[in-house]
Design a protein around this motif. Structure first.
Motif, PDB file in Angstrom:
ATOM      1  N   GLU A 106       0.828  -2.658 -13.578  1.00 50.22           N
ATOM      2  CA  GLU A 106       1.671  -2.982 -12.416  1.00 50.22           C
ATOM      3  C   GLU A 106       2.843  -3.864 -12.834  1.00 50.22           C
ATOM      4  O   GLU A 106       3.969  -3.695 -12.386  1.00 50.22           O
ATOM      5  CB  GLU A 106       0.836  -3.674 -11.328  1.00 50.22           C
ATOM      6  N   GLN A 107       2.527  -4.802 -13.712  1.00 44.44           N
ATOM      7  CA  GLN A 107       3.576  -5.713 -14.168  1.00 44.44           C
ATOM      8  C   GLN A 107       4.644  -5.009 -14.988  1.00 44.44           C
ATOM      9  O   GLN A 107       5.809  -5.358 -14.932  1.00 44.44           O
ATOM     10  CB  GLN A 107       2.938  -6.798 -15.030  1.00 44.44           C
ATOM     11  N   ARG A 108       4.217  -4.000 -15.765  1.00 41.77           N
ATOM     12  CA  ARG A 108       5.142  -3.358 -16.695  1.00 41.77           C
ATOM     13  C   ARG A 108       5.910  -2.195 -16.076  1.00 41.77           C
ATOM     14  O   ARG A 108       6.921  -1.777 -16.629  1.00 41.77           O
ATOM     15  CB  ARG A 108       4.382  -2.788 -17.898  1.00 41.77           C
ATOM     16  N   ALA A 109       5.373  -1.635 -14.998  1.00 40.57           N
ATOM     17  CA  ALA A 109       5.986  -0.412 -14.445  1.00 40.57           C
ATOM     18  C   ALA A 109       7.407  -0.681 -13.980  1.00 40.57           C
ATOM     19  O   ALA A 109       7.653  -1.617 -13.225  1.00 40.57           O
ATOM     20  CB  ALA A 109       5.135   0.120 -13.295  1.00 40.57           C
ATOM     21  N   ARG A 110       8.348   0.118 -14.455  1.00 45.20           N
ATOM     22  CA  ARG A 110       9.751  -0.050 -14.075  1.00 45.20           C
ATOM     23  C   ARG A 110      10.298   1.181 -13.362  1.00 45.20           C
ATOM     24  O   ARG A 110      10.942   1.082 -12.340  1.00 45.20           O
ATOM     25  CB  ARG A 110      10.608  -0.305 -15.322  1.00 45.20           C
ATOM     26  N   SER A 111      10.040   2.348 -13.948  1.00 47.10           N
ATOM     27  CA  SER A 111      10.594   3.570 -13.349  1.00 47.10           C
ATOM     28  C   SER A 111       9.809   3.923 -12.089  1.00 47.10           C
ATOM     29  O   SER A 111       8.675   3.487 -11.898  1.00 47.10           O
ATOM     30  CB  SER A 111      10.488   4.723 -14.337  1.00 47.10           C
ATOM     31  N   ARG A 112      10.451   4.705 -11.221  1.00 48.04           N
ATOM     32  CA  ARG A 112       9.798   5.139  -9.992  1.00 48.04           C
ATOM     33  C   ARG A 112       8.493   5.888 -10.317  1.00 48.04           C
ATOM     34  O   ARG A 112       7.482   5.687  -9.670  1.00 48.04           O
ATOM     35  CB  ARG A 112      10.762   6.053  -9.216  1.00 48.04           C
ATOM     36  N   GLU A 113       8.556   6.725 -11.336  1.00 49.72           N
ATOM     37  CA  GLU A 113       7.372   7.505 -11.694  1.00 49.72           C
ATOM     38  C   GLU A 113       6.212   6.594 -12.098  1.00 49.72           C
ATOM     39  O   GLU A 113       5.085   6.755 -11.623  1.00 49.72           O
ATOM     40  CB  GLU A 113       7.696   8.469 -12.841  1.00 49.72           C
ATOM     41  N   ALA A 114       6.501   5.631 -12.956  1.00 51.22           N
ATOM     42  CA  ALA A 114       5.444   4.725 -13.408  1.00 51.22           C
ATOM     43  C   ALA A 114       4.897   3.912 -12.234  1.00 51.22           C
ATOM     44  O   ALA A 114       3.691   3.702 -12.113  1.00 51.22           O
ATOM     45  CB  ALA A 114       5.973   3.803 -14.505  1.00 51.22           C
ATOM     46  N   ILE A 115       5.801   3.484 -11.346  1.00 49.54           N
ATOM     47  CA  ILE A 115       5.368   2.686 -10.193  1.00 49.54           C
ATOM     48  C   ILE A 115       4.430   3.508  -9.299  1.00 49.54           C
ATOM     49  O   ILE A 115       3.385   3.024  -8.853  1.00 49.54           O
ATOM     50  CB  ILE A 115       6.592   2.175  -9.389  1.00 49.54           C
ATOM     51  N   LEU A 116       4.781   4.767  -9.095  1.00 46.24           N
ATOM     52  CA  LEU A 116       3.926   5.638  -8.279  1.00 46.24           C
ATOM     53  C   LEU A 116       2.580   5.869  -8.956  1.00 46.24           C
ATOM     54  O   LEU A 116       1.521   5.797  -8.320  1.00 46.24           O
ATOM     55  CB  LEU A 116       4.605   6.991  -8.060  1.00 46.24           C
ATOM     56  N   GLN A 117       2.626   6.137 -10.256  1.00 46.75           N
ATOM     57  CA  GLN A 117       1.392   6.421 -10.979  1.00 46.75           C
ATOM     58  C   GLN A 117       0.438   5.230 -10.930  1.00 46.75           C
ATOM     59  O   GLN A 117      -0.747   5.382 -10.646  1.00 46.75           O
ATOM     60  CB  GLN A 117       1.724   6.782 -12.439  1.00 46.75           C
ATOM     61  N   VAL A 118       0.975   4.062 -11.169  1.00 50.61           N
ATOM     62  CA  VAL A 118       0.130   2.870 -11.139  1.00 50.61           C
ATOM     63  C   VAL A 118      -0.341   2.602  -9.704  1.00 50.61           C
ATOM     64  O   VAL A 118      -1.491   2.232  -9.477  1.00 50.61           O
ATOM     65  CB  VAL A 118       0.900   1.640 -11.676  1.00 50.61           C
ATOM     66  N   GLY A 119       0.564   2.824  -8.754  1.00 48.48           N
ATOM     67  CA  GLY A 119       0.218   2.616  -7.337  1.00 48.48           C
ATOM     68  C   GLY A 119      -0.945   3.499  -6.915  1.00 48.48           C
ATOM     69  O   GLY A 119      -1.878   3.047  -6.235  1.00 48.48           O
ATOM     70  N   ILE A 120      -0.923   4.748  -7.354  1.00 53.42           N
ATOM     71  CA  ILE A 120      -1.996   5.688  -7.011  1.00 53.42           C
ATOM     72  C   ILE A 120      -3.312   5.217  -7.623  1.00 53.42           C
ATOM     73  O   ILE A 120      -4.353   5.185  -6.965  1.00 53.42           O
ATOM     74  CB  ILE A 120      -1.636   7.106  -7.503  1.00 53.42           C
ATOM     75  N   ALA A 121      -3.233   4.836  -8.894  1.00 50.48           N
ATOM     76  CA  ALA A 121      -4.452   4.368  -9.567  1.00 50.48           C
ATOM     77  C   ALA A 121      -5.021   3.147  -8.836  1.00 50.48           C
ATOM     78  O   ALA A 121      -6.226   3.032  -8.615  1.00 50.48           O
ATOM     79  CB  ALA A 121      -4.149   4.034 -11.021  1.00 50.48           C
ATOM     80  N   ARG A 122      -4.151   2.242  -8.430  1.00 47.80           N
ATOM     81  CA  ARG A 122      -4.600   1.030  -7.727  1.00 47.80           C
ATOM     82  C   ARG A 122      -5.239   1.383  -6.386  1.00 47.80           C
ATOM     83  O   ARG A 122      -6.300   0.863  -6.040  1.00 47.80           O
ATOM     84  CB  ARG A 122      -3.427   0.065  -7.547  1.00 47.80           C
ATOM     85  N   LEU A 254     -10.203   3.190 -21.016  1.00 46.20           N
ATOM     86  CA  LEU A 254      -8.994   3.343 -20.204  1.00 46.20           C
ATOM     87  C   LEU A 254      -9.442   3.870 -18.841  1.00 46.20           C
ATOM     88  O   LEU A 254     -10.108   4.892 -18.767  1.00 46.20           O
ATOM     89  CB  LEU A 254      -8.057   4.342 -20.872  1.00 46.20           C
ATOM     90  N   PRO A 255      -9.118   3.155 -17.765  1.00 49.76           N
ATOM     91  CA  PRO A 255      -9.647   3.562 -16.463  1.00 49.76           C
ATOM     92  C   PRO A 255      -9.311   5.012 -16.125  1.00 49.76           C
ATOM     93  O   PRO A 255      -8.186   5.445 -16.329  1.00 49.76           O
ATOM     94  CB  PRO A 255      -8.927   2.616 -15.496  1.00 49.76           C
ATOM     95  N   HIS A 256     -10.333   5.727 -15.632  1.00 48.15           N
ATOM     96  CA  HIS A 256     -10.101   7.150 -15.349  1.00 48.15           C
ATOM     97  C   HIS A 256      -9.052   7.331 -14.261  1.00 48.15           C
ATOM     98  O   HIS A 256      -8.320   8.312 -14.245  1.00 48.15           O
ATOM     99  CB  HIS A 256     -11.409   7.846 -14.971  1.00 48.15           C
ATOM    100  N   GLU A 257      -8.945   6.333 -13.363  1.00 51.25           N
ATOM    101  CA  GLU A 257      -7.908   6.420 -12.328  1.00 51.25           C
ATOM    102  C   GLU A 257      -6.518   6.465 -12.971  1.00 51.25           C
ATOM    103  O   GLU A 257      -5.620   7.139 -12.483  1.00 51.25           O
ATOM    104  CB  GLU A 257      -7.941   5.198 -11.386  1.00 51.25           C
ATOM    105  N   LEU A 258      -6.382   5.727 -14.068  1.00 49.88           N
ATOM    106  CA  LEU A 258      -5.090   5.687 -14.746  1.00 49.88           C
ATOM    107  C   LEU A 258      -4.811   6.976 -15.506  1.00 49.88           C
ATOM    108  O   LEU A 258      -3.704   7.500 -15.475  1.00 49.88           O
ATOM    109  CB  LEU A 258      -5.030   4.508 -15.716  1.00 49.88           C
ATOM    110  N   ILE A 259      -5.835   7.477 -16.186  1.00 50.83           N
ATOM    111  CA  ILE A 259      -5.647   8.725 -16.925  1.00 50.83           C
ATOM    112  C   ILE A 259      -5.223   9.817 -15.956  1.00 50.83           C
ATOM    113  O   ILE A 259      -4.302  10.585 -16.216  1.00 50.83           O
ATOM    114  CB  ILE A 259      -6.943   9.139 -17.656  1.00 50.83           C
TER     115      ILE A 259
END
Ligand SMILES: Nc1nc2c(ncn2[C@@H]2O[C@H](COP(=O)(O)OP(=O)(O)OP(=O)(O)O)[C@@H](O)[C@H]2O)c(=O)[nH]1
Ligand SMILES: [Mg+2]
Length: 409
Positions: A106-122, A254-259
């Motif tokens: 969450e701290q590292r995500a910068r691009s919209r894609e990364a933010i969405l991906q991390v958001g979904i996992a969370r 590596l959390p499966h939600e993240l993969i």
């Protein structure tokens, strides 16, 4: 913040237990949390409800009180039942391995894609654990057994989070589609694709930067520096062009939600012609890192792609090198040691079956000429009166683009 880590040591994770506990500290450190204490229980298996044995929980509770602990970090992902149990039992903040990794992302995500991906996992991580958060918010009113306003509120929150999840997933699907289009375009360019994979902090981004001249990617001594896939144009020692892709690093458990959430990004690996696994050979646990990397690749459905094992950081003195995989190279991305060898290997592997052609290109076809110059290995060019004569070598797959210019002998 006074912090401790807690783990159950059981046979199934015996081989990696120490490494996991050490990594947990490093994960915490990546969030500027320093760990002061470590608490371990040996059990045949962790308890389904309470993770630790019940006697050990009282001991832990006591310890937290005496040492005024603010935060307890658990070595593994707790089930929602275990999570709620500790939330009830311990008088301090708690977090498990998955949540900690999510926080770093969450701290590292910068691009919209990364933010969405991390958001979904969370969201996927939070939804089943929502009850506990609620119990805290609604205070002690539970217990009398009636469906209080807390529970309706809970339903409400759950619905909202579900809606958010769906919105995120929809937007991410759109981005994934665009990514696919980009990938198809890249494929059409006929340039071979090489993907860098490996454990987090092994030096993938540093290696990419050492091999390309411009548009450097972010590299840093921290876990999960890279969240965004980046692809750069690159050349072998013979100046044959290929594309080099840098990806997010792996870690054990590596959390499966993240993969799952990062699947669209990681799918780039599946389309590579060659995978370079970058290994930090100065790390005492590097053979386990290789195993983990291979497990993650397998879970992504990556198979049958040739792999080169690149053992990195040989400039660090403390290397005990036990070769386990072939083909391999020893390099230092930082000192640029043996990168020529690497480029030669890439040339041989990617372009081993080059075919040689003689071409005749009219001056009117200036654009084609420029395109050919970029994509093939040029032996000779002669600028003649009516056009350009070229002697070149290229992959058979590129032949169709050249067909009308080939001089037939
Ligand atoms: N001594 C030494 N350090 C290196 C070498 N290659 C990389 N490093 C260092 O290792 C750290 C991590 O490098 P990165 O390139 O960011 O690692 P990464 O694999 O991209 O990591 P993630 O993006 O987190 O997965 C940085 O501090 C680099 O300077 C090397 O050959 N020798
Ligand atoms: Mg990186």
């Amino acid at each position: 913040m006074r912090t401790m880590i807690v783990g159950v040591h059981y046979p199934a994770i015996h081989a990696v237990f120490e490494m996991m506990m050490q990594e947990l500290k490093e994960l915490a450190l990546a969030l500027n949390i320093e760990v002061q204490y470590s608490f371990v229980q040996n059990l045949p298996v962790p308890d389904k409800q309470t993770y630790l044995g019940s006697g050990k929980v009282s001991e832990l509770r006591q310890f937290i009180q005496t040492e005024a602990i603010d935060l307890v970090l658990f070595n593994e992902e707790l089930t929602s039942v275990q999570y709620l149990y500790f939330q009830d039992q311990l008088d301090c903040a708690i977090e498990d391995r998955t949540s900690l990794i999510l926080r770093i992302f969450e701290q590292r995500a910068r691009s919209r894609e990364a933010i969405l991906q991390v958001g979904i996992a969370r969201l996927k991580y939070t939804l089943p654990r929502l009850v506990g958060a609620h119990r805290e918010l609604t205070g002690q009113q539970g217990g009398s057994g009636f469906r209080g306003s807390g529970e309706t509120q809970l339903e409400n929150d759950r619905r909202l989070l579900h809606q958010k999840l769906q919105r995120y997933e929809k937007e991410l699907r759109q981005i994934a589609k665009e990514r696919q289009t980009q990938r198809d375009k890249r494929k059409k360019s006929d340039l071979p694709i090489v993907a860098l994979v490996g454990y987090t902090n092994s030096g993938k981004s540093t290696l990419l930067n050492a091999l390309v001249d411009e548009k450097k990617v972010f590299e840093k001594d921290m876990l999960f520096a890279t969240l965004q896939t980046a692809t750069r144009y690159c050349e072998t020692d013979d100046h044959l062009p290929f594309l080099l892709t840098d990806t997010v690093g792996f870690i054990s458990f590596l959390p499966h939600e993240l993969i799952q959430a990062f699947r669209s990004t990681l799918e780039e690996i599946r389309e590579a012609d060659l995978i370079i696994q970058v290994i930090d050979v100065s790390h005492p646990e590097y053979t386990k890192h290789i195993e983990t990397t291979e497990q993650v690749l397998e879970s992504l459905g990556v198979k049958d792609i040739p792999m080169l094992y690149v053992y990195n950081k040989i400039d660090k003195g403390n290397i005990v090198f036990l070769q386990t995989r072939e083909p391999h190279l020893l390099i230092s991305a930082k000192e640029k040691t043996n990168l020529d060898q690497l480029k030669r290997f890439l040339g041989k592997t990617l372009f081993g079956n080059l075919e040689r052609y003689q071409l005749w290109i009219p001056y009117a076809q200036g654009e084609t000429f420029a395109m050919i110059m970029r994509h093939v290995h040029v032996n000779e060019v002669q600028y003649q009166e009516n056009g350009i004569y070229m002697d070149i070598e290229t992959l058979p797959s590129f032949k169709k683009k050249l067909e009308s210019f080939i001089i037939l002998n």
